[in-house]
Design an enzyme around this catalytic site. Structure first.
Site, PDB file in Angstrom:
ATOM      1  N   SER A  84       0.350 -12.637  -2.849  1.00  0.00           N
ATOM      2  CA  SER A  84      -0.124 -11.468  -2.093  1.00  0.00           C
ATOM      3  C   SER A  84       0.545 -10.145  -2.454  1.00  0.00           C
ATOM      4  O   SER A  84       0.190  -9.117  -1.874  1.00  0.00           O
ATOM      5  CB  SER A  84       0.071 -11.736  -0.595  1.00  0.00           C
ATOM      6  OG  SER A  84       1.446 -11.656  -0.261  1.00  0.00           O
ATOM      7  N   THR A  99      -3.609 -19.374  -8.169  1.00  0.00           N
ATOM      8  CA  THR A  99      -3.773 -19.686  -6.735  1.00  0.00           C
ATOM      9  C   THR A  99      -4.991 -18.985  -6.144  1.00  0.00           C
ATOM     10  O   THR A  99      -5.812 -19.607  -5.469  1.00  0.00           O
ATOM     11  CB  THR A  99      -2.496 -19.290  -5.959  1.00  0.00           C
ATOM     12  OG1 THR A  99      -1.490 -20.266  -6.233  1.00  0.00           O
ATOM     13  CG2 THR A  99      -2.741 -19.233  -4.452  1.00  0.00           C
ATOM     14  N   THR A 133      -8.784  -9.053   1.598  1.00  0.00           N
ATOM     15  CA  THR A 133      -8.102  -7.772   1.716  1.00  0.00           C
ATOM     16  C   THR A 133      -9.037  -6.587   1.492  1.00  0.00           C
ATOM     17  O   THR A 133     -10.043  -6.717   0.796  1.00  0.00           O
ATOM     18  CB  THR A 133      -6.956  -7.709   0.677  1.00  0.00           C
ATOM     19  OG1 THR A 133      -6.412  -6.411   0.650  1.00  0.00           O
ATOM     20  CG2 THR A 133      -7.453  -8.040  -0.729  1.00  0.00           C
ATOM     21  N   ASP A 134      -8.644  -5.438   2.026  1.00  0.00           N
ATOM     22  CA  ASP A 134      -9.418  -4.206   1.766  1.00  0.00           C
ATOM     23  C   ASP A 134      -9.236  -3.715   0.329  1.00  0.00           C
ATOM     24  O   ASP A 134     -10.002  -2.879  -0.154  1.00  0.00           O
ATOM     25  CB  ASP A 134      -9.034  -3.100   2.760  1.00  0.00           C
ATOM     26  CG  ASP A 134      -7.563  -2.707   2.734  1.00  0.00           C
ATOM     27  OD1 ASP A 134      -6.789  -3.264   1.934  1.00  0.00           O
ATOM     28  OD2 ASP A 134      -7.181  -1.819   3.527  1.00  0.00           O
ATOM     29  N   GLU A 135      -8.203  -4.248  -0.376  1.00  0.00           N
ATOM     30  CA  GLU A 135      -7.932  -3.755  -1.735  1.00  0.00           C
ATOM     31  C   GLU A 135      -9.063  -4.074  -2.697  1.00  0.00           C
ATOM     32  O   GLU A 135      -9.149  -3.472  -3.771  1.00  0.00           O
ATOM     33  CB  GLU A 135      -6.612  -4.336  -2.265  1.00  0.00           C
ATOM     34  CG  GLU A 135      -5.437  -3.974  -1.405  1.00  0.00           C
ATOM     35  CD  GLU A 135      -4.101  -4.057  -2.135  1.00  0.00           C
ATOM     36  OE1 GLU A 135      -4.088  -4.189  -3.362  1.00  0.00           O
ATOM     37  OE2 GLU A 135      -3.078  -3.972  -1.434  1.00  0.00           O
ATOM     38  N   TYR A 159      -3.730  -8.337  -8.581  1.00  0.00           N
ATOM     39  CA  TYR A 159      -3.835  -8.971  -7.259  1.00  0.00           C
ATOM     40  C   TYR A 159      -5.226  -8.769  -6.667  1.00  0.00           C
ATOM     41  O   TYR A 159      -5.904  -9.732  -6.285  1.00  0.00           O
ATOM     42  CB  TYR A 159      -2.771  -8.405  -6.309  1.00  0.00           C
ATOM     43  CG  TYR A 159      -3.079  -8.679  -4.852  1.00  0.00           C
ATOM     44  CD1 TYR A 159      -3.007  -9.966  -4.329  1.00  0.00           C
ATOM     45  CD2 TYR A 159      -3.463  -7.642  -3.985  1.00  0.00           C
ATOM     46  CE1 TYR A 159      -3.311 -10.222  -2.991  1.00  0.00           C
ATOM     47  CE2 TYR A 159      -3.758  -7.883  -2.656  1.00  0.00           C
ATOM     48  CZ  TYR A 159      -3.687  -9.180  -2.156  1.00  0.00           C
ATOM     49  OH  TYR A 159      -3.993  -9.434  -0.848  1.00  0.00           O
ATOM     50  N   LYS A 163      -8.259 -11.441  -5.767  1.00  0.00           N
ATOM     51  CA  LYS A 163      -8.823 -11.618  -4.418  1.00  0.00           C
ATOM     52  C   LYS A 163     -10.329 -11.347  -4.440  1.00  0.00           C
ATOM     53  O   LYS A 163     -11.110 -12.036  -3.783  1.00  0.00           O
ATOM     54  CB  LYS A 163      -8.129 -10.691  -3.407  1.00  0.00           C
ATOM     55  CG  LYS A 163      -6.695 -11.043  -3.084  1.00  0.00           C
ATOM     56  CD  LYS A 163      -6.522 -12.389  -2.388  1.00  0.00           C
ATOM     57  CE  LYS A 163      -7.042 -12.412  -0.968  1.00  0.00           C
ATOM     58  NZ  LYS A 163      -6.698 -13.710  -0.298  1.00  0.00           N
ATOM     59  N   LYS A 198       7.801  -6.209   0.972  1.00  0.00           N
ATOM     60  CA  LYS A 198       6.714  -5.279   1.269  1.00  0.00           C
ATOM     61  C   LYS A 198       7.319  -4.060   1.962  1.00  0.00           C
ATOM     62  O   LYS A 198       8.415  -4.133   2.545  1.00  0.00           O
ATOM     63  CB  LYS A 198       5.675  -5.948   2.182  1.00  0.00           C
ATOM     64  CG  LYS A 198       5.109  -7.264   1.637  1.00  0.00           C
ATOM     65  CD  LYS A 198       4.071  -7.066   0.555  1.00  0.00           C
ATOM     66  CE  LYS A 198       3.566  -8.380  -0.023  1.00  0.00           C
ATOM     67  NZ  LYS A 198       2.601  -9.087   0.784  1.00  0.00           N
ATOM     68  N   PRO A 214      13.210   3.174  -1.198  1.00  0.00           N
ATOM     69  CA  PRO A 214      12.439   3.611  -2.375  1.00  0.00           C
ATOM     70  C   PRO A 214      11.003   3.988  -2.033  1.00  0.00           C
ATOM     71  O   PRO A 214      10.254   3.191  -1.476  1.00  0.00           O
ATOM     72  CB  PRO A 214      12.462   2.367  -3.282  1.00  0.00           C
ATOM     73  CG  PRO A 214      12.667   1.218  -2.371  1.00  0.00           C
ATOM     74  CD  PRO A 214      13.376   1.702  -1.148  1.00  0.00           C
ATOM     75  N   ARG A 291       4.113   3.077  -8.839  1.00  0.00           N
ATOM     76  CA  ARG A 291       3.507   1.787  -9.207  1.00  0.00           C
ATOM     77  C   ARG A 291       2.372   2.064 -10.210  1.00  0.00           C
ATOM     78  O   ARG A 291       1.542   2.954  -9.957  1.00  0.00           O
ATOM     79  CB  ARG A 291       2.953   1.165  -7.926  1.00  0.00           C
ATOM     80  CG  ARG A 291       2.093  -0.052  -8.107  1.00  0.00           C
ATOM     81  CD  ARG A 291       1.473  -0.480  -6.780  1.00  0.00           C
ATOM     82  NE  ARG A 291       2.383  -1.228  -5.942  1.00  0.00           N
ATOM     83  CZ  ARG A 291       2.102  -1.625  -4.694  1.00  0.00           C
ATOM     84  NH1 ARG A 291       0.945  -1.340  -4.143  1.00  0.00           N
ATOM     85  NH2 ARG A 291       2.989  -2.310  -3.989  1.00  0.00           N
ATOM     86  N   GLY A 293      -1.125   2.174 -11.751  1.00  0.00           N
ATOM     87  CA  GLY A 293      -2.463   1.999 -11.165  1.00  0.00           C
ATOM     88  C   GLY A 293      -2.478   2.088  -9.646  1.00  0.00           C
ATOM     89  O   GLY A 293      -3.379   1.559  -8.997  1.00  0.00           O
TER      90      GLY A 293
END
Ligand code: NAD
Ligand code: DAU
Length: 352
Positions: A84, A99, A133-135, A159, A163, A198, A214, A291, A293
């Site tokens: 995740s 997975t 997920t909303d991603e 990720y 998904k 997270k 950070p 990060r 992207g």
């Protein structure tokens, strides 16, 4: 009973604990591989509860999953199991493909065989609930409307692409084989038992440990924060009343820029556990490399689930984040159990 996968993780663990808060709740078979993110300490309150059966294993293991379905005859499967963490998917996408895609494929195939052999009411009532997920919808600009269930899929990270693939498989198993599925796509969760890699738990622990907080890039990325207990309640609603083949977006109506989330945590800690030197925890905020992207903004339009199923989040961000910070202050033993050597290795790899 029901089969829950990934029930030793953050959301799955909260779901299982909330489920058994009801003394009349059905049993749960909880299948979890116990990756770095799985934690049996979360499930400790259920140690003597005969309704909870924990099974250590992989959703990609066909014999194991088929055997569990035959043995326990669940009326539903709720699939939380996944890799995740976006940052980990950037460092190493392989496990995410394994997975999130192959694992979901295997679960669907095992469920199809099991459901195909059910009869009458058992067959009619069976559900495969896929947690996503909303991603998968990609990134919004500041002025775009929030994601609705009609948005096209535009995943940007390994990720979210994995998904998105799993969501497509679930959809196809409904349309092609008639498997009774529902999918939920939710926004960023926060709350108790959140693994501290997270943003929110990382910031709480780093603050208390006198470490930098950070912030990637300019800190103006926006996430729509959903208290995990609200998410669990929404899943129970969808499981009970969701329409087959539908997807439901679940969000907290709480859009916040990352920098504001971190400042809020600092303000709460300044009150609940002031620094010994009298300064604010905000002094520990450090801007770091962005990060790759990095999606700019996520926001969920959760009106469908409210209109059709009557669910709305109970927590505001203010109430939820206070509870969350307090929970981390009150649970040093749980924290001690998760900040192992491999956790320290991750921090070294990501932030050095
Ligand atoms: P998590 O990483 O905290 O927990 C995942 C759990 O799945 C762990 O217990 C892990 O051991 C288990 N697992 C991993 N691979 C497995 C496998 N092959 N077989 C069996 N178990 C396996 O994740 P989370 O934050 O609790 O997320 C749960 C689900 O919700 C995921 O599907 C995730 O994509 C989705 N989701 C999470 C968020 C969020 O903000 N955390 C938001 C939207 C959607
Ligand atoms: O939107 C739902 C998704 O939310 C879930 O599908 C994922 O499983 C879950 O991990 C979460 O993904 P994010 O990437 O949004 O969550 P994370 O906590 O990693 O980061 C939240 C924001 O904070 C994001 O914009 C990146 C930023 N961030 C994160 C970390 C760890 C920082 O600025 N600094 C950090 O150290």
């Amino acid at each position: 009973m029901i089969l829950v996968t990934g029930g030793a993780g953050f959301i799955g663990g909260n779901f299982v604990l909330d489920w058994f808060a009801d003394p009349h709740a059905e049993g749960i078979v909880n299948l979890d591989k116990l990756t770095y993110a799985g934690n049996l300490a979360t499930l400790e309150p259920l140690q003597k509860d005969g309704r909870h059966v924990f099974v250590h294993g992989d959703i990609g293991d066909k014999d194991l999953v088929s055997g569990l379905l035959k043995q326990h005859q669940p009326r539903a499967i709720v699939n939380f199991a996944a890799e995740s963490h976006v940052d980990r998917s950037i460092h190493g996408p392989g496990e995410f493909i394994q997975t999130n895609i192959f694992g979901t494929f295997n679960l669907l195939e095992c469920a199809r065989e099991y459901w195909g052999n059910l009869q009458g009411l058992d067959k009619d009532q069976f559900r495969f609930h896929h947690v996503s997920t909303d991603e998968v919808y990609g990134s919004l600009s500041a002025t775009d409307p929030a994601f609705s269930e009609e948005n096209s899929y535009e995943p940007n990270s390994p990720y979210s692409a994995s998904k998105a693939s799993s969501d497509h498989l679930v959809r196809a198993w409904f349309h092609t084989y008639g498997l009774p599925v529902v999918t939920t796509n939710c926004s960023n969760n926060y709350g108790p038992y959140h693994f501290p890699e997270k943003l929110i738990p990382l910031v709480i622990l780093n603050a208390l440990n006198k470490k930098p907080l950070p912030i990637y890039g300019d800190g103006q990325q926006i996430r729509d924060w959903l208290y995990v207990g609200d998410h669990c309640a929404a899943i129970r609603e969808v499981l009970a009343k969701g329409k087959l083949g539908e997807t439901y977006n679940i969000g907290g109506w709480n859009e916040k820029a990352n920098i504001d989330v971190v400042k809020t945590i600092c303000q709460i800690l300044d009150i609940l556990k002031p620094r010994e030197d009298g300064k604010s925890y905000a002094d520990q905020i450090t801007f770091v490399k962005d990060r790759p992207g990095h999606d700019r903004r996520y926001a969920i339009d959760a009106s469908k689930i409210e209109r059709d199923l009557g669910w709305r989040p109970a927590e505001t961000f203010d109430s939820g984040i206070r509870k969350t910070v307090q929970w981390y202050l009150d649970n040093p033993a749980w924290i001690q159990g998760v900040v192992s050597g491999s956790y320290r290795d991750w921090l070294q790899k990501q932030y050095s």
